[in-house]
Design an enzyme around this catalytic site. Structure first.
Site, mmCIF file in Angstrom:
data_model
loop_
_atom_site.group_PDB
_atom_site.id
_atom_site.type_symbol
_atom_site.label_atom_id
_atom_site.label_comp_id
_atom_site.label_asym_id
_atom_site.label_seq_id
_atom_site.Cartn_x
_atom_site.Cartn_y
_atom_site.Cartn_z
ATOM 1 N N HIS A 269 0.868 -1.313 0.089
ATOM 2 C CA HIS A 269 0.391 -0.333 -0.135
ATOM 3 C C HIS A 269 0.978 1.443 0.262
ATOM 4 O O HIS A 269 0.803 2.546 0.733
ATOM 5 C CB HIS A 269 -0.747 -0.062 1.168
ATOM 6 C CG HIS A 269 -2.024 -0.869 1.103
ATOM 7 N ND1 HIS A 269 -3.236 -0.528 -0.244
ATOM 8 C CD2 HIS A 269 -2.507 -2.051 1.658
ATOM 9 C CE1 HIS A 269 -3.929 -1.857 0.214
ATOM 10 N NE2 HIS A 269 -3.395 -2.667 1.624
ATOM 11 N N ASP A 327 -1.389 -5.355 5.338
ATOM 12 C CA ASP A 327 -1.469 -6.064 5.331
ATOM 13 C C ASP A 327 -1.581 -6.095 3.830
ATOM 14 O O ASP A 327 -1.019 -5.546 3.530
ATOM 15 C CB ASP A 327 -2.891 -5.409 5.418
ATOM 16 C CG ASP A 327 -2.668 -4.114 4.603
ATOM 17 O OD1 ASP A 327 -2.403 -3.038 5.197
ATOM 18 O OD2 ASP A 327 -3.904 -3.265 4.309
ATOM 19 N N GLU A 328 -2.410 -6.982 3.201
ATOM 20 C CA GLU A 328 -1.624 -7.270 1.485
ATOM 21 C C GLU A 328 -0.758 -6.692 1.248
ATOM 22 O O GLU A 328 -0.321 -6.026 -0.514
ATOM 23 C CB GLU A 328 -3.648 -6.420 1.255
ATOM 24 C CG GLU A 328 -4.981 -6.404 1.444
ATOM 25 C CD GLU A 328 -5.610 -5.562 0.999
ATOM 26 O OE1 GLU A 328 -6.634 -6.844 0.748
ATOM 27 O OE2 GLU A 328 -5.347 -4.781 0.927
ATOM 28 N N VAL A 329 0.751 -7.229 1.473
ATOM 29 C CA VAL A 329 1.469 -7.364 1.136
ATOM 30 C C VAL A 329 1.713 -7.904 -0.382
ATOM 31 O O VAL A 329 1.547 -9.257 0.169
ATOM 32 C CB VAL A 329 2.462 -7.502 1.822
ATOM 33 C CG1 VAL A 329 3.821 -7.182 1.336
ATOM 34 C CG2 VAL A 329 2.596 -6.946 2.876
ATOM 35 N N GLU A 378 -2.206 -9.579 8.327
ATOM 36 C CA GLU A 378 -1.736 -10.284 8.502
ATOM 37 C C GLU A 378 -0.229 -10.276 8.390
ATOM 38 O O GLU A 378 0.763 -10.687 8.154
ATOM 39 C CB GLU A 378 -1.675 -10.016 6.760
ATOM 40 C CG GLU A 378 -2.757 -10.466 5.667
ATOM 41 C CD GLU A 378 -3.751 -8.973 6.038
ATOM 42 O OE1 GLU A 378 -4.154 -8.356 7.034
ATOM 43 O OE2 GLU A 378 -4.115 -8.339 4.642
#
Ligand SMILES: *[C@@H]1O[C@H](CO)[C@@H](O)[C@H](O)[C@H]1NC(C)=O
Ligand SMILES: *[C@@H]1O[C@H](CO)[C@@H](O)[C@H](O)[C@H]1NC(C)=O
Ligand SMILES: *[C@@H]1O[C@H](CO)[C@@H](O)[C@H](O)[C@H]1NC(C)=O
Ligand SMILES: *[C@@H]1O[C@H](CO)[C@@H](O)[C@H](O)[C@H]1NC(C)=O
Ligand SMILES: *[C@@H]1O[C@H](CO)[C@@H](O)[C@H](O)[C@H]1NC(C)=O
Ligand SMILES: *[C@@H]1O[C@H](CO)[C@@H](O)[C@H](O)[C@H]1NC(C)=O
Ligand SMILES: *[C@@H]1O[C@H](CO)[C@@H](O)[C@H](O)[C@H]1NC(C)=O
Length: 522
Positions: A269, A327-329, A378
């Site tokens: 992000h 998050d969301e890597v 995460e």
């Protein structure tokens, strides 16, 4: 057969919306608003059948204990709010009520301890009040919550006067962390919007503004050390939060007993960071050549940068917590970069190891600055060694299972999974938020104590200055009551009626709240 399915569906829809049965509908608002009920529901409320009259042009606050700027500011705000209550459409005739002879001309505020300067996680929000005109608290934060409740008990009579029930209330929140996340990266939010959101939060006794200030799409935070981040990363040159703006938000929030927790989400992000600092991000290889991925997890430079940047952030944002994302890597870019790929092979690592190392390092940069990190779920990959005091925010998947796991490992947790305000089902879809119970997971009492509360999340892909406040309010009120009120407060019929009133109240106070449930008058 078809017909009976159709009828069943119709009935189901009717039940779902709680409209009248089938086509038989009564005229008037679908839900009748209460009159002088409090949202969120207080802990102990003792009601008498009698009322007091308040003349909006002849009453004042009388500060008989300690005072400070926060209290003085609040008194001005609530005096205006109370005076303005005469304009509410929820009027009732005075003759229907029993009255004490003497009207209330003074509301005394007794703060028994010196004011604290900044709200924090352990702030004391307890207060006592009586409808006869007394508010007592041992901390300034309790006084703020008490003033809010007192103002909510007041409703207009039809002759230009106000009335308040003779009640006694003792109140304090169930959870200390009751937040709202606002994303100002996907769409830039004007200062006016942020102030409206903070006002609305105060009306719902929410106490944490989680400022998801930057993300992939834009970087509106104007950094002191790295001004180029917003110069090149903001959508437009004037779509930035200057240091002055940030300080104003923190101050506005402080005066309302709201903490501001900034989030700088790493290592994913972060695409907007790369407009000015491409060297910090991973250059992807084939098939993504030409694109930039997450922060480079193996270069000393990105760690050095994070160290300097975090040093700035902990100075600018006074709260003792900061959010570092995690998050969301996406691993596809790391995997496409042969330098990183070779490094992981040579060291017998997986990409999850790289992410883990990265988060272990940056969270320690926070604790080295005496600030506790908050991370998304995460970041808690297997065997991760997070510093003590790390809080885990759960937003995805089976939150009950994750709460069991994280609290079993001794971590504090925050719930968001069931409170995504960007997930619309119907317009009046707040009951799904209301029904979410943060302690409904398998764990010991010790584990349950690790639940700090939760946050509703307003991601801004499809909201902007024109609709974000409406989307938040009153839907977030459901989360606010779940986090403030006692667990057994879950009577939905009662909640619908109180939320109808609370929505009218917010609208009267300048929050353009959308209708909560259905046809109505506010
Ligand atoms: C304020 O409340 C405290 C605690 O109940 C009480 O001891 C004190 O007398 C009150 N102050 C005034 C001025 O009434
Ligand atoms: C919150 O502030 C109070 C008053 O300054 C302080 O005593 C307390 O230790 C602080 N709590 C945390 C968690 O920082
Ligand atoms: C991998 O990414 C780093 C950081 O952007 C870059 O310095 C390096 O040249 C990349 N490696 C390859 C083979 O492209
Ligand atoms: C990665 O390893 C491969 C195979 O050993 C080698 O051909 C390549 O040059 C290496 N890439 C880098 C950037 O070191
Ligand atoms: C590589 O790591 C795996 C598990 O992480 C381990 O089982 C294996 O023995 C390691 N290999 C070497 C050569 O160290
Ligand atoms: C944190 O501080 C310790 C002691 O000064 C230092 O050894 C360590 O490298 C620092 N950690 C990070 C991630 O900056
Ligand atoms: C708790 O565990 C029991 C037994 O394993 C299971 O039946 C139940 O569904 C679990 N409850 C929740 C809320 O996960």
């Amino acid at each position: 057969m078809m017909k009976s399915i159709a009828i069943t569906l119709l009935l189901l829809i009717a039940f779902e919306n709680n409209t009248s049965f089938g086509y038989i509908i009564d005229p008037g608002p679908q839900i009748k608003a209460t009159n002088g009920e409090v949202w969120p529901r207080p802990k102990f409320e003792q009601k008498t059948p009698k009322y007091f009259v308040i003349d909006p042009d002849n009453f004042d606050f009388s500060v008989i204990g300690r005072t400070c700027d926060i209290l003085e500011d609040a008194v001005v705000r609530y005096k205006n709010i109370i005076k303005n209550t005469v304009k509410s459409i929820l009027r009732s005739t005075l003759t229907n009520y029993h009255y004490h002879n003497k009207p209330i001309t003074q509301i005394t505020i007794n703060l028994t301890s010196p004011c604290e300067f900044m709200p924090n996680l352990t702030m004391d929000e307890w207060y006592y009040l009586s409808g006869s005109g007394n508010i007592l608290a041992h901390s300034i934060w309790g006084i703020l919550r008490g003033l809010e409740t007192y103002s909510q008990l007041i409703t207009p009579a039809n002759n230009g006067l106000l009335k308040i029930r003779d009640v006694r209330i003792r109140d304090s929140p169930r959870y200390p962390h009751r937040g709202l996340l606002l994303d100002t990266s996907r769409h830039f939010m004007e200062m006016k919007t942020i102030y409206d959101v903070l006002d609305g939060m105060a009306y719902n006794k929410l106490n944490v503004f989680h400022w998801h200030i930057v993300d992939d799409h834009s970087f509106p935070y104007q950094s002191i050390k790295y001004p180029e981040l917003s110069e090149k990363g903001a959508y437009l040159p004037d779509m930035v939060y200057s240091q002055n703006d940030v300080a104003s938000v923190i101050e506005y929030a402080r005066l309302r007993g709201i903490r501001v927790i900034a989030e700088f989400d790493v290592p994913g992000h972060t695409r907007s960071w790369g407009n000015s600092h491409p060297e910090l991000l991973t250059e992807c290889g084939e098939p993504y050549k030409g694109k930039l991925g997450p922060l480079d997890p193996i270069s000393e430079e990105s760690y050095k940068f994070m160290e300097n940047f975090i040093e700035e952030i902990v100075q600018v944002f006074p709260d003792k917590y900061m959010h570092l994302g995690g998050d969301e890597v996406g691993f596809e870019c790391w995997d496409s970069n042969s330098t990183i790929r070779n490094y992981t092979k040579a060291n017998n690592l997986t990409y999850t190891h790289l992410q883990k190392k990265f988060m272990e390092k940056v969270t320690r940069m926070a604790t080295n600055n005496s600030v506790n990190p908050i991370v998304w779920q995460e970041a808690m990959v297997e065997n991760v060694n997070m510093p003590e005091g790390t809080v885990v925010q759960v937003w995805l998947g089976d939150w009950r299972k994750l709460f069991s796991e994280f609290t079993n490992a001794g971590h504090h947790v925050l719930l968001s999974e069931c409170w995504y305000l960007d997930h619309l089902s119907t317009g009046g879809d707040w009951l799904k938020y209301y029904r979410c119970e943060p302690e409904n997971f398998n764990g010991t009492n010790e584990q349950k104590k690790l639940v700090l509360g939760g946050e509703a999340c307003m991601w801004s892909e499809v909201v902007n200055n024109n609709n974000v406040v409406q989307r938040i309010f009153p839907r977030v009120s459901a989360t606010a009551e779940r986090l403030w009120s006692q667990e057994f407060i879950r009577d939905e019929i009662d909640a619908k009626r109180r939320l109808e009133e609370h929505t009218c109240r917010m609208i009267l106070r300048g929050i353009p709240a959308q209708p909560p449930t259905g046809p109505g008058i506010c």
